[in-house]
Scaffold this motif. Structure first.
Motif, mmCIF file in Angstrom:
data_model
loop_
_atom_site.group_PDB
_atom_site.id
_atom_site.type_symbol
_atom_site.label_atom_id
_atom_site.label_comp_id
_atom_site.label_asym_id
_atom_site.label_seq_id
_atom_site.Cartn_x
_atom_site.Cartn_y
_atom_site.Cartn_z
ATOM 1 N N GLY A 5 5.493 -3.381 -6.523
ATOM 2 C CA GLY A 5 5.741 -2.805 -5.214
ATOM 3 C C GLY A 5 6.313 -3.807 -4.239
ATOM 4 N N ILE A 6 5.760 -5.014 -4.247
ATOM 5 C CA ILE A 6 6.248 -6.062 -3.344
ATOM 6 C C ILE A 6 7.684 -6.442 -3.697
ATOM 7 C CG2 ILE A 6 5.940 -8.486 -2.690
ATOM 8 C CD1 ILE A 6 2.889 -7.949 -2.869
ATOM 9 N N GLU B 161 -4.009 -2.253 -8.449
ATOM 10 C CA GLU B 161 -4.335 -3.607 -8.869
ATOM 11 C C GLU B 161 -3.111 -4.324 -9.428
ATOM 12 O OE1 GLU B 161 -7.599 -3.526 -11.584
ATOM 13 O OE2 GLU B 161 -8.738 -2.198 -10.320
ATOM 14 N N ILE C 185 2.603 0.237 -4.598
ATOM 15 C CA ILE C 185 1.450 -0.563 -4.168
ATOM 16 C C ILE C 185 0.196 0.304 -4.050
ATOM 17 C CG2 ILE C 185 0.478 -1.823 -2.198
ATOM 18 C CD1 ILE C 185 3.279 -3.008 -1.765
ATOM 19 N N MET D 5 -6.348 1.065 -3.212
ATOM 20 C CA MET D 5 -5.174 0.243 -3.434
ATOM 21 C C MET D 5 -5.101 -0.135 -4.902
ATOM 22 S SD MET D 5 -4.036 -2.630 -0.883
ATOM 23 C CE MET D 5 -2.743 -3.759 -1.170
ATOM 24 N N ASN E 53 0.902 -3.243 -10.301
ATOM 25 C CA ASN E 53 1.490 -2.289 -9.357
ATOM 26 C C ASN E 53 1.807 -2.954 -8.025
ATOM 27 O OD1 ASN E 53 1.266 -0.290 -11.251
ATOM 28 N ND2 ASN E 53 -0.551 0.631 -10.361
ATOM 29 N N VAL E 54 0.934 -3.814 -7.555
ATOM 30 C CA VAL E 54 1.144 -4.490 -6.279
ATOM 31 C C VAL E 54 2.354 -5.420 -6.367
ATOM 32 C CG1 VAL E 54 0.157 -6.087 -4.605
ATOM 33 C CG2 VAL E 54 -1.277 -4.302 -5.601
#
Length: 172
Positions: free
Chosen positions: A10-11, A3, A159, A1, A6-7
Motif C-alpha cells: 500500500g505504501i 499486516e 493498507i 489495519m 499489505n501495508v
C-alpha cells in the motif's frame, strides 16, 4: 489495519501515485513503454503458440499467428508513444462507460424490486463517470493524474485490507 505485506504494498502504491502526479509526462511515457513491451511480449507469445500448435489445429494456429502479428504491430506503436497510450486509455474508458450505461438502462427497465432499480441507476451513473473520465484521458497530463489517483486509492485500500489469514481464522 492490515499486516506486513499489505501495508508495504500500500505504501509503495501511494508513493508511486504521488510520483506519477508529480511527474505526469515522464510517468505516462514510462507507462507507454511498459505497456508497449507487454503487448510485444504477448504478440511473441501468440506467434510461438501459433507455430507450435500447427500440427494440432491449423485454424487455431492461424488465429494465434494473426493475433501475434496484430499485437506486435500494436506493441511497437505503443512503445514510447504517449498519444497512443492516451488514445487507448480513453477508448477503453469510453467503451467501459458505454457498456456500464447500457447495462444500467437495461437493469433499470427490466429488473424487479428496489435493489435492481438501484443497481440500474448506479450502472448509469458509473457509465457517465467513465465516459467523462474518457474525455480527460485524451490529455496525457490528466491521464497521469487519473493513474496517480488510482494508485493512491489502491494503496489506501491495500493498507486497510484485512489479511486473508486473519479473516480465515475469524470465520472458524
Amino acid at each position: 489495519m492490515a499486516e506486513g505485506k499489505n501495508v508495504a504494498l500500500g505504501i509503495v502504491a501511494i508513493i508511486l501515485g504521488l510520483i506519477v502526479i508529480a511527474f505526469p509526462l515522464i510517468s505516462v511515457y514510462t507507462f507507454s513503454i511498459l505497456a508497449g513491451l507487454g503487448v510485444l511480449a504477448l504478440g511473441v507469445w501468440f506467434l510461438v503458440q501459433g507455430f507450435s500448435g500447427w500440427k494440432v489445429s491449423k485454424g487455431t494456429s492461424v488465429l494465434n499467428i494473426i493475433l501475434g502479428i496484430i499485437a506486435i504491430i500494436a506493441g511497437i506503436g505503443l512503445v514510447g508513444s504517449i498519444t497512443e497510450l492516451s488514445f487507448l486509455a480513453s477508448f477503453i474508458l469510453y467503451l467501459a462507460g458505454f457498456f456500464l450505461f447500457m447495462s444500467g438502462v437495461i437493469t433499470l427497465f427490466t429488473g424487479e424490486g428496489g435493489s435492481a432499480k438501484g443497481v440500474g441507476i448506479l450502472g448509469i451513473l458509473m457509465g457517465i463517470i467513465y465516459i467523462i473520465l474518457g474525455l480527460y484521458a485524451w490529455n496525457p497530463f490528466y491521464l497521469a493524474i487519473l493513474i496517480g489517483i488510482w494508485l493512491i486509492i489502491s494503496g489506501i485500500f491495500e493498507i486497510f485490507k484485512p489479511a486473508a489469514k486473519v479473516e480465515a481464522e475469524a470465520s472458524e
